[in-house]
Design a protein around this motif. Structure first.
Motif, PDB file in Angstrom:
ATOM      1  N   ILE A  38       0.996  -1.444  -0.178  1.00 17.69           N
ATOM      2  CA  ILE A  38       0.013  -0.080  -0.048  1.00 17.69           C
ATOM      3  C   ILE A  38       1.134   1.149   0.431  1.00 17.69           C
ATOM      4  N   SER A  39       0.515   2.212  -0.929  1.00 19.14           N
ATOM      5  CA  SER A  39       1.362   4.072  -0.974  1.00 19.14           C
ATOM      6  C   SER A  39       0.596   4.817  -1.189  1.00 19.14           C
ATOM      7  N   GLY A  40       0.672   6.119  -0.533  1.00 18.43           N
ATOM      8  CA  GLY A  40       0.248   7.453  -0.895  1.00 18.43           C
ATOM      9  C   GLY A  40       0.340   7.876   0.209  1.00 18.43           C
ATOM     10  N   SER A  41      -1.011   8.715   0.158  1.00 20.45           N
ATOM     11  CA  SER A  41      -1.368   9.150   2.009  1.00 20.45           C
ATOM     12  C   SER A  41      -1.028   8.944   2.273  1.00 20.45           C
ATOM     13  N   SER A  42       0.046  10.403   2.587  1.00 13.66           N
ATOM     14  CA  SER A  42       1.015  10.700   4.643  1.00 13.66           C
ATOM     15  C   SER A  42      -0.863  11.115   5.648  1.00 13.66           C
ATOM     16  N   ALA A  43      -1.490  11.300   5.176  1.00 12.25           N
ATOM     17  CA  ALA A  43      -2.662  11.878   6.150  1.00 12.25           C
ATOM     18  C   ALA A  43      -3.338   9.937   6.338  1.00 12.25           C
ATOM     19  N   LEU A  44      -3.482   9.455   5.367  1.00 13.85           N
ATOM     20  CA  LEU A  44      -4.008   7.975   6.103  1.00 13.85           C
ATOM     21  C   LEU A  44      -3.362   6.990   6.369  1.00 13.85           C
ATOM     22  N   LEU A  45      -2.211   7.062   6.528  1.00 11.42           N
ATOM     23  CA  LEU A  45      -0.743   6.823   6.801  1.00 11.42           C
ATOM     24  C   LEU A  45      -1.080   6.011   8.626  1.00 11.42           C
ATOM     25  N   PRO A  46      -0.932   6.560   9.345  1.00 12.83           N
ATOM     26  CA  PRO A  46      -1.650   5.751  10.837  1.00 12.83           C
ATOM     27  C   PRO A  46      -2.830   5.569  10.973  1.00 12.83           C
ATOM     28  N   LEU A  47      -3.421   5.338  10.043  1.00  6.21           N
ATOM     29  CA  LEU A  47      -4.818   4.263   9.626  1.00  6.21           C
ATOM     30  C   LEU A  47      -4.403   3.151  10.001  1.00  6.21           C
ATOM     31  N   ALA A  48      -3.599   3.643   8.061  1.00 12.36           N
ATOM     32  CA  ALA A  48      -3.738   2.021   7.112  1.00 12.36           C
ATOM     33  C   ALA A  48      -2.574   1.509   8.207  1.00 12.36           C
ATOM     34  N   ALA A  68       4.115   6.137   2.840  1.00 11.90           N
ATOM     35  CA  ALA A  68       3.795   6.939   2.117  1.00 11.90           C
ATOM     36  C   ALA A  68       4.235   7.333   0.948  1.00 11.90           C
ATOM     37  N   GLY A  69       4.122   8.899   0.479  1.00 10.65           N
ATOM     38  CA  GLY A  69       4.533   9.707  -0.483  1.00 10.65           C
ATOM     39  C   GLY A  69       3.599  10.143  -0.638  1.00 10.65           C
ATOM     40  N   GLY A  70       2.431  10.803  -1.122  1.00  5.81           N
ATOM     41  CA  GLY A  70       1.503  11.152  -1.394  1.00  5.81           C
ATOM     42  C   GLY A  70       0.202  10.670  -2.218  1.00  5.81           C
ATOM     43  N   SER A  71      -0.906  10.860  -2.462  1.00  8.77           N
ATOM     44  CA  SER A  71      -1.891  11.246  -3.058  1.00  8.77           C
ATOM     45  C   SER A  71      -1.530  10.550  -4.374  1.00  8.77           C
ATOM     46  N   GLY A  72      -1.178  11.862  -5.164  1.00  5.46           N
ATOM     47  CA  GLY A  72      -0.564  11.433  -6.169  1.00  5.46           C
ATOM     48  C   GLY A  72       0.223   9.996  -6.815  1.00  5.46           C
ATOM     49  N   GLN A  73       1.414   9.748  -5.892  1.00  7.33           N
ATOM     50  CA  GLN A  73       2.155   8.692  -6.284  1.00  7.33           C
ATOM     51  C   GLN A  73       1.391   7.438  -6.388  1.00  7.33           C
ATOM     52  N   GLY A  74       0.309   7.103  -4.208  1.00  2.38           N
ATOM     53  CA  GLY A  74      -0.244   5.972  -4.730  1.00  2.38           C
ATOM     54  C   GLY A  74      -0.966   5.927  -5.541  1.00  2.38           C
ATOM     55  N   PRO A 159       4.849  19.657  -1.902  1.00  5.35           N
ATOM     56  CA  PRO A 159       4.585  19.626  -3.471  1.00  5.35           C
ATOM     57  C   PRO A 159       3.360  18.966  -3.799  1.00  5.35           C
ATOM     58  N   SER A 160       3.032  19.249  -4.928  1.00  3.74           N
ATOM     59  CA  SER A 160       1.769  19.682  -6.231  1.00  3.74           C
ATOM     60  C   SER A 160       1.405  17.617  -6.195  1.00  3.74           C
ATOM     61  N   ASN A 161       2.431  17.091  -5.627  1.00  5.11           N
ATOM     62  CA  ASN A 161       0.993  15.271  -6.347  1.00  5.11           C
ATOM     63  C   ASN A 161       0.847  15.036  -4.565  1.00  5.11           C
ATOM     64  N   SER A 162       0.907  15.503  -3.419  1.00  5.10           N
ATOM     65  CA  SER A 162       0.167  15.409  -2.247  1.00  5.10           C
ATOM     66  C   SER A 162      -1.329  16.198  -1.926  1.00  5.10           C
ATOM     67  N   GLY A 163      -2.145  15.170  -1.485  1.00  6.30           N
ATOM     68  CA  GLY A 163      -3.754  14.770  -1.472  1.00  6.30           C
ATOM     69  C   GLY A 163      -3.768  16.366  -0.371  1.00  6.30           C
ATOM     70  N   LEU A 184       9.029  25.723   2.154  1.00  2.00           N
ATOM     71  CA  LEU A 184       9.907  24.723   2.070  1.00  2.00           C
ATOM     72  C   LEU A 184       8.753  23.135   1.622  1.00  2.00           C
ATOM     73  N   LYS A 185       9.114  22.576   0.690  1.00  3.85           N
ATOM     74  CA  LYS A 185       8.514  21.891   0.287  1.00  3.85           C
ATOM     75  C   LYS A 185       8.833  20.562   0.571  1.00  3.85           C
ATOM     76  N   GLU A 186       8.181  19.910   1.621  1.00  4.60           N
ATOM     77  CA  GLU A 186       8.256  18.906   2.453  1.00  4.60           C
ATOM     78  C   GLU A 186       6.756  17.457   1.953  1.00  4.60           C
ATOM     79  N   ASP A 187       7.059  16.505   1.796  1.00  7.58           N
ATOM     80  CA  ASP A 187       5.691  16.179   1.020  1.00  7.58           C
ATOM     81  C   ASP A 187       5.661  14.496   2.363  1.00  7.58           C
ATOM     82  N   GLN A 188       5.764  14.494   3.861  1.00  4.77           N
ATOM     83  CA  GLN A 188       5.298  13.649   5.064  1.00  4.77           C
ATOM     84  C   GLN A 188       5.005  14.673   5.746  1.00  4.77           C
TER      85      GLN A 188
END
Length: 285
Positions: A38-48, A68-74, A159-163, A184-188
């Motif tokens: 599973i990959s994607g949203s860091s917001a959902l990471l704690p639950l997943a 994680a990695g961002g919604s766009g990546q997932g 970054p732009s791939n962040s949901g 400052l760009k942070e994706d996590q």
């Protein structure tokens, strides 16, 4: 006699061959589905991540890898077949081409609020919607202009791939473009939280699942960012949390999503981690 023996040998070989092939057919999918990613949203990471650990503890032999990695990546990875589940804070249509999004199956598992957060040394605890927009678009650059100390505002952005970013931009900033040059760009989300906690005068945004004493969440127009206020429609900055699969979920993938949607998880882990069960939402989007 020899002819009968030969016929029996051929028949025995055929039966053994069919049995072997059936065994392979039966074992193939399940062996593959003993492990999913599973990959994607860091917001959902704690639950997943926590749900995956609980599921594996209850189901010996199952392995669920969560990143994680961002919604766009997932969304991209689940469409490409690189992962079994793509977690996202936004609908697939917002990140993928229409023909790609059509191949994905959406499983909405909960909702989550997103709060503007500041470093704990910032003496502001409430912003109007317009002040928030003006800060993130670079029109307001000092906390003294919104009732705080004479201190530079530092934007911690994603970054732009962040949901999470897409949701915050849409519902908190009313679609206004952020001041990219100042950000400052942070994706996590964990990194964002740490950066805000360590950077004087900083501001960013985090899912409720990451809120703790290390940062200070801000009220917007006097409304406190709480799960209750999201559920009743008072607090406007929130998103559905999606688990996407390519086509219908099967095997371990389906079993895990069903587990996330079970009363056991929805009534306990979901609320414990500051997510909102869909059944509790009094508003829809």
């Amino acid at each position: 006699m020899k002819k009968n023996l030969m016929i029996k040998s051929i028949m025995l070989f055929a039966v053994l061959s069919i049995t072997f092939l059936l065994t392979l057919t039966a074992c193939g999918p399940s062996s593959k589905e003993d492990s999913i990613s599973i990959s994607g949203s860091s917001a959902l990471l704690p639950l997943a991540d926590n749900a995956a650990k609980d599921y594996m503890a209850k189901n010996a032999g199952s392995k669920i890898s969560v990143q994680a990695g961002g919604s766009g990546q997932g969304l991209t990875q689940v469409y490409q077949g690189a992962v079994n589940i793509g977690n996202s804070d936004v609908y697939a249509e917002e990140k993928l081409k229409p023909e790609e999004a059509k191949e994905l199956k959406d499983h909405v598992v909960c909702a989550v609020g997103i709060a503007a957060v500041v470093n704990t040394n910032v003496k502001v605890d409430n912003l109007t919607s317009q002040q928030l927009i003006d800060i993130f678009t670079g029109k307001i650059t000092n906390w003294k202009d919104v009732g705080g100390d004479d201190m530079k505002i530092t934007i911690i952005n994603r970054p732009s791939n962040s949901g999470t970013r897409a949701t915050f931009k849409k519902y908190a900033l009313k679609g206004a473009d952020e001041a990219e040059g100042m950000a400052l760009k942070e994706d996590q989300s964990g990194t964002v939280k740490q950066t805000v906690s360590q950077t004087e005068g900083s501001i960013s945004y985090l899912a409720f699942s990451y809120l703790d004493e290390k940062t200070k969440p801000l009220k917007i127009d006097g409304v406190v960012p709480t799960s209750e206020n999201v559920a009743n429609g008072t607090y406007p900055v929130w998103a559905y949390e999606h688990m996407y699969t390519k086509g219908e979920a099967t095997g371990l993938t389906k079993s895990f999503i069903d587990y996330i949607l079970s009363d056991e998880v929805q009534n306990n882990l979901v609320t414990k981690l500051k997510f909102i069960p869909i059944k509790d939402m009094k508003v829809k989007r």
